[in-house]
Design a protein around this motif. Structure first.
Motif, PDB file in Angstrom:
ATOM      1  N   GLU A 179      -3.371  -3.706   7.666  1.00 51.84           N
ATOM      2  CA  GLU A 179      -4.120  -2.665   6.981  1.00 51.84           C
ATOM      3  C   GLU A 179      -5.279  -2.259   7.893  1.00 51.84           C
ATOM      4  O   GLU A 179      -6.036  -3.126   8.337  1.00 51.84           O
ATOM      5  CB  GLU A 179      -4.658  -3.256   5.669  1.00 51.84           C
TER       6      GLU A 179
ATOM      7  N   THR B  17       7.558  -0.059  -4.357  1.00 45.59           N
ATOM      8  CA  THR B  17       6.130  -0.145  -4.700  1.00 45.59           C
ATOM      9  C   THR B  17       5.696   1.125  -5.426  1.00 45.59           C
ATOM     10  O   THR B  17       5.016   1.070  -6.453  1.00 45.59           O
ATOM     11  CB  THR B  17       5.280  -0.348  -3.424  1.00 45.59           C
TER      12      THR B  17
ATOM     13  N   LYS C 159       8.673  -0.025   0.340  1.00 43.38           N
ATOM     14  CA  LYS C 159       7.732   1.100   0.162  1.00 43.38           C
ATOM     15  C   LYS C 159       8.032   1.888  -1.114  1.00 43.38           C
ATOM     16  O   LYS C 159       7.154   2.106  -1.946  1.00 43.38           O
ATOM     17  CB  LYS C 159       7.785   2.066   1.365  1.00 43.38           C
TER      18      LYS C 159
ATOM     19  N   VAL D  36       1.565   4.711   4.052  1.00 43.35           N
ATOM     20  CA  VAL D  36       2.332   3.468   3.888  1.00 43.35           C
ATOM     21  C   VAL D  36       3.518   3.557   4.836  1.00 43.35           C
ATOM     22  O   VAL D  36       4.367   4.435   4.697  1.00 43.35           O
ATOM     23  CB  VAL D  36       2.827   3.294   2.434  1.00 43.35           C
TER      24      VAL D  36
ATOM     25  N   MET E  47      -0.748   9.041  -1.780  1.00 45.77           N
ATOM     26  CA  MET E  47      -0.138   7.850  -1.168  1.00 45.77           C
ATOM     27  C   MET E  47       1.079   8.372  -0.413  1.00 45.77           C
ATOM     28  O   MET E  47       2.044   8.827  -1.015  1.00 45.77           O
ATOM     29  CB  MET E  47       0.269   6.860  -2.267  1.00 45.77           C
TER      30      MET E  47
ATOM     31  N   VAL F 132       2.405  -6.530   2.375  1.00 51.60           N
ATOM     32  CA  VAL F 132       1.498  -5.714   3.185  1.00 51.60           C
ATOM     33  C   VAL F 132       1.025  -6.624   4.315  1.00 51.60           C
ATOM     34  O   VAL F 132       0.263  -7.549   4.104  1.00 51.60           O
ATOM     35  CB  VAL F 132       0.299  -5.198   2.355  1.00 51.60           C
TER      36      VAL F 132
ATOM     37  N   MET G 260       4.047  -2.233   5.716  1.00 48.01           N
ATOM     38  CA  MET G 260       4.808  -3.157   4.869  1.00 48.01           C
ATOM     39  C   MET G 260       5.988  -3.748   5.645  1.00 48.01           C
ATOM     40  O   MET G 260       6.598  -3.065   6.463  1.00 48.01           O
ATOM     41  CB  MET G 260       5.313  -2.447   3.608  1.00 48.01           C
TER      42      MET G 260
ATOM     43  N   ILE H  37       4.180   7.934   1.924  1.00 44.33           N
ATOM     44  CA  ILE H  37       5.147   6.939   2.408  1.00 44.33           C
ATOM     45  C   ILE H  37       6.049   7.587   3.465  1.00 44.33           C
ATOM     46  O   ILE H  37       6.641   8.633   3.215  1.00 44.33           O
ATOM     47  CB  ILE H  37       6.017   6.436   1.243  1.00 44.33           C
TER      48      ILE H  37
END
Length: 260
Positions: A255, A54, A51, A43, A228, A252, A247, A230
């Motif tokens: 991707e 989230t 970020k 991310v 995940m 978002v 982001m 970041i």
């Protein structure tokens, strides 16, 4: 982004907002993405793009006056049935009480997080060992001695030098890299299905950063967990992840696979 692996977490149209006297801050606005079992999702985005909020929304630890106002966070919990076969239990994390027993069972055990600054994540008045043991005692059926042995095992796994000695040290007695290893040991102590790593190497020098990244890859292979990851370091993303989402202003906006 479709994977051959089973789905682990699905974030759908997530909106997290902060209700301040000056007005509403729309920290996360309609974010949608998926994380698959055993895979790493990167991310990326500039500071303040949503970020970390989230990540905190997934764990249901958004600080007040923030709250999730819309959307779903669907956790496909892997469970082993009595006959030994794998099954999936579907849980919408947004429907759970943030202070309730259900989310407590998931937070730290099945979904855990490595925060950006280890000094703020560790208690200054408890030893490293006591803090890792507490996580194990909370989520696993172990006594004090079993928890201490498991904590030592985790410190070995994360490559902590002299774990038998370090386990009784306080955070201020350790270097930045050692503190970060302790945080990762704590996050991995219950063998989570998903590890959320929020810029885990920001404050570290290049050599220590490389060691921490190698350690996370090794832990992922051994425990089969999803990550995940970041960061705003694209070099780290290229090294660590297969898929990446970008982001911007809480959305978002892109991707794709890392190569693309």
């Amino acid at each position: 982004m479709d994977s051959e692996r089973p789905l682990l977490l699905e974030v759908k149209n997530l909106k997290t907002q902060f209700f301040l006297d000056e007005g509403i801050v729309r920290a996360v606005e309609d974010a949608t993405f998926r994380i698959y079992r055993g895979e790493t999702l990167g991310v990326v985005g500039e500071s303040g793009c949503g970020k970390s909020v989230t990540a905190r929304s997934i764990l249901r630890i958004v600080p007040r006056p923030g709250r999730i106002v819309e959307g779903q966070i669907i956790y496909h919990r892997p469970i082993i049935k009595e006959d030994g076969t794998m099954a999936t239990e579907i849980i919408d994390l947004t429907q759970l009480d943030p202070f309730g027993p259900e989310i407590r069972r998931i937070r730290g055990a099945e979904i855990s997080m490595v925060f950006q600054e280890p000094m703020t994540s560790l208690s200054p008045v408890h030893t490293i060992g006591a803090q890792i043991e507490e996580a194990i005692l909370l989520h696993q059926n172990k006594d004090r001695e079993g928890a201490r042995n498991a904590a030592l095992e985790m410190l070995h796994l994360v490559g902590m030098p002299e774990p038998d000695r370090i386990i009784d040290r306080y955070p201020h007695e350790l270097s930045g890299g050692m503190r970060q290893r302790a945080i990762i040991a704590m996050a991995l102590s219950c063998q989570p299905a998903l590890l959320i790593a929020d810029e885990p190497t920001t404050a570290l020098d290049v050599t220590t950063e490389a060691q921490i990244l190698a350690l996370m890859r090794q832990a992922q292979e051994e425990l089969g967990m999803a990550i995940m990851f970041i960061t705003h370091n694209l070099g780290v993303i290229a090294q660590m992840t297969k898929y990446v989402i970008v982001m911007y202003l809480g959305k978002v906006v892109e991707e794709a696979s890392v190569d693309e």
